[in-house]
Design an enzyme around this catalytic site. Sequence first.
Site, short mmCIF file in Angstrom:
data_model
loop_
_atom_site.label_atom_id
_atom_site.label_comp_id
_atom_site.label_asym_id
_atom_site.label_seq_id
_atom_site.Cartn_x
_atom_site.Cartn_y
_atom_site.Cartn_z
N ARG A 180 73.29 51.07 12.05
CA ARG A 180 72.70 52.21 11.33
C ARG A 180 71.21 52.02 11.07
NH1 ARG A 180 77.29 52.81 6.70
NH2 ARG A 180 77.55 50.59 7.19
N LYS A 194 75.48 69.05 5.60
CA LYS A 194 75.23 68.44 4.29
C LYS A 194 73.75 68.26 4.08
CE LYS A 194 75.87 63.70 5.98
NZ LYS A 194 76.73 62.52 5.97
#
Length: 339
Positions: free
Chosen positions: A105, A204
């Site tokens: 990530r 989102k």
Amino acid sequence: MPSMTEPKLISGNANPTLARSIARRMTMHRGINTNLVDARVERFNDQEIFVEVYENVRGEDMFVIQPTSNPANDNLMELLIMADALRRSSAARVTAVIPYFGYARQDRRTKARTPITAKLVANMMVEAGIERVLTLDLHAAQIQGFFDIPVDNLYASPVFALDIRHAFAGRLDEVMVVSPDVGGVARARDLAQRIGVPLSIVDKRREKPGEIAEMTVIGDVTDKVCIIVDDICDTAGTLCKAAETLMNAGAKEVHSYITHGVLSGPAVGRITNSVMKSLVISDSIEPTAAVRDAPNIRIVPTAPMFAQAILNIWNGTSVSSLFDAETLGPIYEGMYSSQ
């Protein structure tokens, strides 16, 4: 042309259960007994890691099975030290089998003066003597380009497609695949195409990292059996909020298929108490007792796929053949026999 050496497996402490399962599957595929190489991976009192390989590995094709999951730093160091031990023992080739690639990530600079840790980890692996990497559902596909060695990135989508066809047999016309964010649309679209169902997106918007301010459903999910698909579930906050948003938008049921069940902190409790009927994860990360005991969490095995991929690498044949559910169907031997 197949190698004259035998493929040999060695495991660290990150996921020995998966390593043993891969060895068993390779034994079944080949009809030749395949065991993990006898070795010890221990820690001294000051927590330094020590590796000793008890078997001769000179000239052998070695596969080190070690996800770099929590504790990420310890498991990464185990992988690097095992690779160094094998290289110094004159192994012909060292392949790192990393079912879950930690630090994935951190694949880009999100703001000034931050690292690209995924690239640093790639450099460390190459320096340790790793000559090939086999992994599953990298968080960002471009990480393959961080390596100057071959990287085979397997996909969970074909296995999930087999499982969904089996679990939702006779109800596929009600199913809709949902991406929990815009960034995961490509992954969700791939799964939706494999099982022939429509796609929706939960958009989102974050006020700050780790906090979700607002979620909006893009697409009509009324009376649909929604399947959220993603690569990583960490604290499960986003996942549970997305499931709640879908139910509020009129969905009949919400299920989730996540490749890597990191499930840290309050994740298991959140999932158990959420509106999700089920969460399906792979065994790329060793599940904790809480995960195994959770009533609405189910684990699908990756050992059949990894075992075949290792054999294909050893034989010098195609790994991309495992991207198709038709190829994986026979490998998953009877798990989905009704299809």
